[in-house]
Motif scaffolding. Structure first.
Motif, PDB file in Angstrom:
ATOM      1  N   TRP A 102       0.838  -1.192   0.000  1.00  0.00           N
ATOM      2  CA  TRP A 102       0.000   0.000   0.000  1.00  0.00           C
ATOM      3  C   TRP A 102       0.876   1.246   0.000  1.00  0.00           C
ATOM      4  N   PRO A 103       0.564   2.237  -0.822  1.00  0.00           N
ATOM      5  CA  PRO A 103       1.369   3.468  -0.838  1.00  0.00           C
ATOM      6  C   PRO A 103       1.110   4.301   0.406  1.00  0.00           C
ATOM      7  N   GLU A 104       1.982   5.258   0.631  1.00  0.00           N
ATOM      8  CA  GLU A 104       1.815   6.167   1.768  1.00  0.00           C
ATOM      9  C   GLU A 104       0.544   6.986   1.597  1.00  0.00           C
ATOM     10  N   GLY A 105      -0.145   7.223   2.698  1.00  0.00           N
ATOM     11  CA  GLY A 105      -1.426   7.908   2.644  1.00  0.00           C
ATOM     12  C   GLY A 105      -1.296   9.406   2.444  1.00  0.00           C
ATOM     13  N   THR A 106      -2.457  10.043   2.304  1.00  0.00           N
ATOM     14  CA  THR A 106      -2.521  11.481   2.065  1.00  0.00           C
ATOM     15  C   THR A 106      -2.066  12.268   3.288  1.00  0.00           C
ATOM     16  N   ARG A 107      -1.125  13.185   3.080  1.00  0.00           N
ATOM     17  CA  ARG A 107      -0.651  14.032   4.167  1.00  0.00           C
ATOM     18  C   ARG A 107      -0.788  15.515   3.845  1.00  0.00           C
ATOM     19  N   ALA A 108      -1.137  15.827   2.624  1.00  0.00           N
ATOM     20  CA  ALA A 108      -1.322  17.225   2.227  1.00  0.00           C
ATOM     21  C   ALA A 108      -2.136  17.228   0.944  1.00  0.00           C
ATOM     22  N   ILE A 109      -2.477  18.394   0.481  1.00  0.00           N
ATOM     23  CA  ILE A 109      -3.247  18.496  -0.744  1.00  0.00           C
ATOM     24  C   ILE A 109      -2.360  18.209  -1.951  1.00  0.00           C
ATOM     25  N   SER A 110      -2.922  17.550  -2.953  1.00  0.00           N
ATOM     26  CA  SER A 110      -2.203  17.296  -4.202  1.00  0.00           C
ATOM     27  C   SER A 110      -3.232  17.236  -5.325  1.00  0.00           C
ATOM     28  N   GLU A 111      -2.741  17.229  -6.556  1.00  0.00           N
ATOM     29  CA  GLU A 111      -3.645  17.358  -7.698  1.00  0.00           C
ATOM     30  C   GLU A 111      -3.084  16.613  -8.896  1.00  0.00           C
ATOM     31  N   LEU A 112      -3.980  16.174  -9.775  1.00  0.00           N
ATOM     32  CA  LEU A 112      -3.595  15.480 -11.001  1.00  0.00           C
ATOM     33  C   LEU A 112      -4.639  15.798 -12.063  1.00  0.00           C
ATOM     34  N   ARG A 113      -4.201  16.063 -13.303  1.00  0.00           N
ATOM     35  CA  ARG A 113      -5.139  16.294 -14.404  1.00  0.00           C
ATOM     36  C   ARG A 113      -5.098  15.110 -15.362  1.00  0.00           C
ATOM     37  N   LEU A 114      -6.272  14.519 -15.602  1.00  0.00           N
ATOM     38  CA  LEU A 114      -6.452  13.458 -16.591  1.00  0.00           C
ATOM     39  C   LEU A 114      -7.386  13.991 -17.660  1.00  0.00           C
ATOM     40  N   SER A 115      -6.983  13.891 -18.912  1.00  0.00           N
ATOM     41  CA  SER A 115      -7.814  14.352 -20.012  1.00  0.00           C
ATOM     42  C   SER A 115      -8.341  13.177 -20.807  1.00  0.00           C
ATOM     43  N   LEU A 116      -9.618  13.247 -21.158  1.00  0.00           N
ATOM     44  CA  LEU A 116     -10.265  12.215 -21.961  1.00  0.00           C
ATOM     45  C   LEU A 116     -10.709  12.833 -23.282  1.00  0.00           C
ATOM     46  N   ARG A 117     -10.448  12.118 -24.376  1.00  0.00           N
ATOM     47  CA  ARG A 117     -10.971  12.522 -25.687  1.00  0.00           C
ATOM     48  C   ARG A 117     -12.188  11.656 -25.954  1.00  0.00           C
ATOM     49  N   VAL A 118     -13.344  12.289 -26.117  1.00  0.00           N
ATOM     50  CA  VAL A 118     -14.620  11.575 -26.109  1.00  0.00           C
ATOM     51  C   VAL A 118     -15.378  11.836 -27.398  1.00  0.00           C
ATOM     52  N   ALA A 119     -15.925  10.764 -27.970  1.00  0.00           N
ATOM     53  CA  ALA A 119     -16.800  10.891 -29.130  1.00  0.00           C
ATOM     54  C   ALA A 119     -18.204  11.217 -28.661  1.00  0.00           C
ATOM     55  N   PRO A 120     -18.957  11.993 -29.438  1.00  0.00           N
ATOM     56  CA  PRO A 120     -20.312  12.362 -29.014  1.00  0.00           C
ATOM     57  C   PRO A 120     -21.278  11.191 -29.101  1.00  0.00           C
ATOM     58  N   SER A 121     -22.436  11.358 -28.481  1.00  0.00           N
ATOM     59  CA  SER A 121     -23.470  10.333 -28.507  1.00  0.00           C
ATOM     60  C   SER A 121     -24.792  10.978 -28.853  1.00  0.00           C
ATOM     61  N   GLY A 122     -25.792  10.153 -29.106  1.00  0.00           N
ATOM     62  CA  GLY A 122     -27.125  10.674 -29.350  1.00  0.00           C
ATOM     63  C   GLY A 122     -27.402  10.918 -30.814  1.00  0.00           C
ATOM     64  N   LEU A 123     -28.564  11.513 -31.084  1.00  0.00           N
ATOM     65  CA  LEU A 123     -29.032  11.710 -32.443  1.00  0.00           C
ATOM     66  C   LEU A 123     -28.153  12.670 -33.230  1.00  0.00           C
ATOM     67  N   LEU A 124     -27.504  13.611 -32.532  1.00  0.00           N
ATOM     68  CA  LEU A 124     -26.692  14.605 -33.218  1.00  0.00           C
ATOM     69  C   LEU A 124     -25.215  14.240 -33.249  1.00  0.00           C
ATOM     70  N   ALA A 125     -24.908  12.964 -32.939  1.00  0.00           N
ATOM     71  CA  ALA A 125     -23.503  12.561 -32.867  1.00  0.00           C
ATOM     72  C   ALA A 125     -22.778  12.796 -34.178  1.00  0.00           C
ATOM     73  N   ALA A 126     -23.461  12.533 -35.307  1.00  0.00           N
ATOM     74  CA  ALA A 126     -22.809  12.677 -36.604  1.00  0.00           C
ATOM     75  C   ALA A 126     -22.479  14.128 -36.918  1.00  0.00           C
ATOM     76  N   LEU A 127     -23.192  15.061 -36.272  1.00  0.00           N
ATOM     77  CA  LEU A 127     -22.973  16.476 -36.541  1.00  0.00           C
ATOM     78  C   LEU A 127     -22.006  17.121 -35.569  1.00  0.00           C
ATOM     79  N   SER A 128     -21.621  16.386 -34.531  1.00  0.00           N
ATOM     80  CA  SER A 128     -20.755  16.939 -33.493  1.00  0.00           C
ATOM     81  C   SER A 128     -19.353  16.364 -33.615  1.00  0.00           C
ATOM     82  N   GLY A 129     -18.397  17.144 -33.201  1.00  0.00           N
ATOM     83  CA  GLY A 129     -17.025  16.667 -33.216  1.00  0.00           C
ATOM     84  C   GLY A 129     -16.627  16.050 -31.882  1.00  0.00           C
ATOM     85  N   GLU A 130     -15.425  15.536 -31.834  1.00  0.00           N
ATOM     86  CA  GLU A 130     -14.901  14.989 -30.586  1.00  0.00           C
ATOM     87  C   GLU A 130     -14.756  16.104 -29.558  1.00  0.00           C
ATOM     88  N   ARG A 131     -14.864  15.707 -28.293  1.00  0.00           N
ATOM     89  CA  ARG A 131     -14.732  16.663 -27.189  1.00  0.00           C
ATOM     90  C   ARG A 131     -13.595  16.225 -26.271  1.00  0.00           C
TER      91      ARG A 131
END
Length: 471
Positions: A102-131
């Motif tokens: 087990w890694p060492e536990g939280t002792r202070a504030i920290s942050e991480l950014r994860l980015s996802l590239r997502v395809a659209p859904s629904g009836l307008l998916a064909a008209l929308s670009g990736e987000r």
């Protein structure tokens, strides 16, 4: 709101606007807060969540992943230059290496950014670009949230409440003895104040080790760069008949107010006020194992935590946060892998019952809330054994202290938590009908196939609740 708080609020709003404008065209950025009291598994949760979003083979409950619409996931530099980065790579290596631990536990504030590239859904998916969806994961100790309650009391009321609460606790014997030799009306002396504050911090550490949750002020256990500073050199005192200027009581009261102004308020202004989604991890099993008093203490501590999610109420926090709302809050009972799956529903009901009174009193201002039992990293397998001619559902794992394999039957939780919660509320010394065992399991040795993250229990469903609508 005073002029200083007003200026701080304007600065925070301007910063948030600037981040939104620079997040990238077509990108949505959401800040996900992860907190919980000690031993709840915050570090493991974040590490496992990121690993399973990068490799989504075990995430069928996350609808966008199941539909194949998450086209790519990648880590990016975090947006806050002054906040330490969550050390994802080291924590993942600890959990998945040849000798997992087990890694060492939280002792202070920290942050991480994860980015996802997502395809659209629904009836307008064909008209929308990736987000692109940026998920800024903010990790912070739950003990810091408990400090919110300090903002609503003065030193006299806080001292009276703390001294009454710790009076019967064996862990506080040393502090009670230190108080017996201490005169709050005496002229202030720094060495005596330092010794008393250190004694109180030792009590908090002992209470935390014994399973108590009401360990505030939070920075006494996690002082960081503030260790030894006057802002952490105070302790609860019995109120003297007279407290002249220059007395121990007067100076510790001043330092208590300084702690609120210079430690608590900046945390809520700079970090908490910007959170959009929140998960609160709760070690329910650890509290149940420790007994009714620990459960009742956890209930009170969670009530204190929930106060932070009431931005609609009047007062300093509402003025600080302004119109911002935490949109979704998930309460998760961790270490579900310590129980057979047949016990997961009772565990969830127990967590819901534990939070019921606090949630009923809390004004979430339209926030969606949910409770579930999860294991961010599954460390056990399930087995059924025969005992006295009856089938007993167990879990087997590698013991943390010895490394040997062992099976555990922790006891059966009742279908309804009402009776157990009533015993805890009434001050029972032990559970009337059953004892509940607990073992500390080490992470299992893993062999992951390409495209798979570490095994878990309901991590995908937790992710769907927290961010699924954004995908």
């Amino acid at each position: 709101m005073g002029i200083g708080a007003f200026v701080d609020d304007l600065a925070a709003r301007a910063e948030a606007l600037g981040q939104g404008l620079t997040a990238g065209r077509g990108a949505r950025t959401v800040r996900l807060g992860v907190t919980g009291l000690s031993r709840a598994g915050k570090t493991v949760f974040i590490t496992a969540l990121v690993a399973n979003l990068l490799d989504r083979g075990r995430m069928p409950g996350l609808r966008a992943a199941a539909e194949g619409r998450v086209l790519a996931a990648f880590l990016q530099p975090q947006p806050d230059d002054t906040v330490p980065r969550f050390d994802y790579e080291s924590h993942l290596a600890a959990l998945t290496g040849p000798d997992p631990h087990w890694p060492e536990g939280t002792r202070a504030i920290s942050e991480l950014r994860l980015s996802l590239r997502v395809a659209p859904s629904g009836l307008l998916a064909a008209l929308s670009g990736e987000r692109r969806v940026n998920i800024d994961i903010v990790d912070y100790p739950g003990e810091w949230l408990l400090d919110l309650a300090l903002m609503e009391v003065d030193f006299a009321d806080w001292s009276k409440e703390v001294l009454a609460r710790i009076a019967p606790r064996a862990e506080a014997a040393g502090y009670r003895q230190a108080l017996a030799d201490f005169d709050p009306a005496a002229p202030f002396a720094e060495p005596a104040a330092r010794d008393l504050a250190r004694s109180y911090a030792h009590y908090l550490a002992a209470a935390k080790a014994s399973g108590y949750s009401d360990c505030a002020p939070g920075r006494f256990l996690l002082p960081g760069e503030l260790e030894g500073s006057p802002v952490l050199t105070f302790a609860p005192l019995p109120r003297p008949d007279a407290a002249p200027r220059g007395s121990m009581w007067h100076e510790m009261s001043r330092r208590f107010e300084a702690y609120k102004a210079k430690v608590v308020r900046p945390f809520f202004r700079d970090h908490f006020a910007k959170i959009d989604r929140q998960i609160v991890l709760v070690d329910v099993l650890g509290a149940i194992h420790s007994g009714p008093r620990a459960v009742e203490d956890l209930r009170g501590a969670m009530e204190g935590v929930l106060r932070a999610f009431r931005p609609g109420r009047p007062g300093w926090l509402a003025a600080l946060i302004g119109g911002r709302r935490v949109e979704r809050i998930l309460f998760a009972a961790t270490k579900a892998d310590h129980l057979h799956h047949s016990q997961h529903a009772p565990l969830t009901r127990f967590l819901s019952g534990l939070l019921r009174s606090a949630r009923d009193r809390a004004d979430f201002a339209g926030a969606d809330t949910a409770a579930m039992a999860i294991a961010a990293l599954r460390a056990t397998v399930e087995e059924t054994h025969q005992r006295g001619g009856e089938a007993v559902d167990c879990v087997r794992g590698r013991l943390l202290d010895s490394g040997r394999e062992a099976a555990l039957f922790p006891g059966e939780l009742p279908d309804s938590p009402a009776a157990m919660l009533a015993e805890a509320h009434d001050g029972a010394e032990r559970w009337l009908d059953a004892d509940y065992a607990v073992m500390a399991f080490a992470p299992a040795r893993l062999v992951l196939r390409p495209g798979e993250g570490p095994p878990h229990i309901r991590l995908d469903r937790a992710a769907e609740f927290l961010i699924g609508d954004l995908l």
